[in-house]
Design a protein around this motif. Structure first.
Motif, PDB file in Angstrom:
ATOM      1  N   PRO A 128       0.804  -1.219   0.000  1.00 31.45           N
ATOM      2  CA  PRO A 128       0.000   0.000   0.000  1.00 31.45           C
ATOM      3  C   PRO A 128       0.836   1.269   0.000  1.00 31.45           C
ATOM      4  O   PRO A 128       0.495   2.246  -0.673  1.00 31.45           O
ATOM      5  CB  PRO A 128      -0.824  -0.131   1.292  1.00 31.45           C
ATOM      6  N   VAL A 131       2.200   2.012  -3.620  1.00 29.38           N
ATOM      7  CA  VAL A 131       1.190   2.533  -4.543  1.00 29.38           C
ATOM      8  C   VAL A 131       0.824   3.969  -4.167  1.00 29.38           C
ATOM      9  O   VAL A 131       0.698   4.847  -5.038  1.00 29.38           O
ATOM     10  CB  VAL A 131      -0.060   1.637  -4.554  1.00 29.38           C
ATOM     11  N   PRO A 365      -4.500   4.424  -2.336  1.00 23.21           N
ATOM     12  CA  PRO A 365      -4.830   3.532  -3.452  1.00 23.21           C
ATOM     13  C   PRO A 365      -6.337   3.394  -3.627  1.00 23.21           C
ATOM     14  O   PRO A 365      -7.070   3.178  -2.666  1.00 23.21           O
ATOM     15  CB  PRO A 365      -4.201   2.194  -3.032  1.00 23.21           C
ATOM     16  N   TRP A 368      -7.655  -1.592  -4.296  1.00 18.62           N
ATOM     17  CA  TRP A 368      -6.835  -2.220  -3.268  1.00 18.62           C
ATOM     18  C   TRP A 368      -6.098  -3.457  -3.768  1.00 18.62           C
ATOM     19  O   TRP A 368      -4.997  -3.761  -3.300  1.00 18.62           O
ATOM     20  CB  TRP A 368      -7.696  -2.574  -2.059  1.00 18.62           C
ATOM     21  N   THR A 371      -2.460  -3.175  -4.566  1.00 23.75           N
ATOM     22  CA  THR A 371      -1.477  -2.934  -3.503  1.00 23.75           C
ATOM     23  C   THR A 371      -0.831  -4.209  -2.986  1.00 23.75           C
ATOM     24  O   THR A 371       0.017  -4.154  -2.102  1.00 23.75           O
ATOM     25  CB  THR A 371      -2.126  -2.213  -2.303  1.00 23.75           C
TER      26      THR A 371
END
Length: 396
Positions: A128, A131, A365, A368, A371
């Protein structure tokens, strides 16, 4: 309203200068055991029974990202110290570097028995952030003269995610500074993560709740000025759907602030209506006067919404700038918020929207599944071996 950019701490900042290894991140063995996938725990137990080996993991993602591994690696190093082992890290893409899809970001080597149960938690801390850093970079690079404030905390699933996202914004921002000389993210909304932006405390002035409490936009500004007389002030002007009227009223009430540049107006108009004085024809007219090139050629529905639609569009920002300048308030800054993600920032750049500061959490993000970071063991006691289809991960 913040004044001028500030630099975040360098990537070499020691973990103890920020957080030990992340807010609420499991470090005790019982907590690691409780939060990791069971099959990794069983792998560890079997390896301990039949003989340990030195394993090397390749860590990668399936989409292009900006490398933001520091918090994950700080946590891994901390666990290594607690377990009495020095995990070897072969970092192929240092913090802030662009990483292609499928390219190993780093390799980590150590006893399989001490690494196998850490995979789940390590990956949670990596994907996460990478990204979000990518998104933050593109936003800052597209609008290099705009200062950004990270307003993501309210959209995060707890403090661990909030820390990851603040860190990610600082990484993406620093890359934009380095690559295009962008102002980038100059701060954020919470004290806990302000250090990632090189400041001591979070920034912000007034939410809608404060306007509602005061009963009028002007009264809220007066209350704020009396409470914080020595601080710059950003007045939120969309509560009563009188963005222009209330902005000008506050400027006239605080002429010294307006002339000194310590007054800003923030537009956060909801997407269900236009700002005061605009409708579809007027929105097109505003852009035609100020940035006609933005309207030439084909535009998707989303692009048109960002340019001339309801809410905080490019036309809305230009409308506010025109009205302020017409009254002689050319030093009053405009702060914009509401859905400023990569796509909206790109359209704002094309429309040359005269926004000074953007408050946003929309670098988080949006998809999801993108990620998800992945780890595969690629060496066992130094012998290259990986599952079929992942040969591209082998160390070269």
């Amino acid at each position: 309203m913040p004044e001028g950019p500030s630099r975040p701490k360098s990537p070499e900042t020691k973990a103890e200068e920020v957080t030990a290894c992340g807010v609420g991140w499991p470090t005790a063995e019982d907590d690691i055991s409780a939060w990791t996938d069971v099959y990794f725990k069983r792998t560890r137990k079997a390896v301990e029974r039949f003989g340990d080996i030195q394993a090397t993991y390749a860590i990668f993602m399936r989409r292009p990202v900006i490398s933001a591994p520091r918090l994950a690696l700080d946590w891994l190093a901390d666990i290594g110290r607690r377990r009495g082992v020095n995990f070897e890290i072969d970092l192929r893409y240092p913090e802030g570097k662009w990483v292609g899809a499928g390219e190993p970001m780093f390799y980590v080597s150590g006893p399989l028995s001490l690494l196998s149960d850490l995979e789940t938690l390590l990956l949670q801390k990596l994907g996460p952030a990478c990204v979000a850093a990518y998104n933050a970079y593109t936003m800052c690079a597209d609008l290099p003269k705009v200062a950004f404030l990270a307003m993501d905390a309210r959209h995060c699933a707890g403090t661990e995610m909030a820390e990851l996202m603040a860190y990610a914004a600082s990484v993406g921002s620093e890359r934009a500074r380095r690559k295009v000389g962008a102002v980038g993210f100059i701060g954020n909304a919470t004290d806990a993560t302000a250090h990632y932006f090189g400041i001591d405390a979070g920034r912000g002035t007034m939410p809608h709740a404060f306007i509602g409490y005061a009963g009028s936009t002007l009264r809220a500004a007066e209350m704020y000025d009396e409470t914080f007389p020595d601080e710059p002030m950003t007045v939120l002007v969309d509560y009563f759907a009188r963005e222009v009227t209330d902005a000008l009223t506050c400027c006239r009430r605080f002429p010294r602030r307006a002339a000194a540049g310590s007054l800003a107006v923030r537009i956060d108009t909801p997407g269900g209506r236009f700002i005061e004085g605009l409708d579809p024809p007027q929105s097109y007219a505003v852009l035609e006067r100020n940035a006609p090139g933005a309207l030439r050629g084909y535009r998707s529905d989303d692009e048109l919404r960002y340019l001339v639609g309801p809410g905080v569009s490019a036309a809305a920002v230009w409308r506010m700038r025109e009205c302020l300048d017409r009254e002689g308030f050319n030093k009053v800054k405009i702060v914009a918020s509401s859905g400023f993600g990569p796509a909206k920032c790109r359209l704002m750049a094309e429309a040359q929207a005269p926004v000074d500061v953007i408050g946003t959490g929309s670098y988080l993000p949006s998809k999801w599944s993108e990620t998800y970071a992945t780890a595969d063991v690629v060496e066992y006691d130094g012998v290259p071996r990986v599952k079929v289809g992942r040969e591209f991960l082998l160390r070269r």
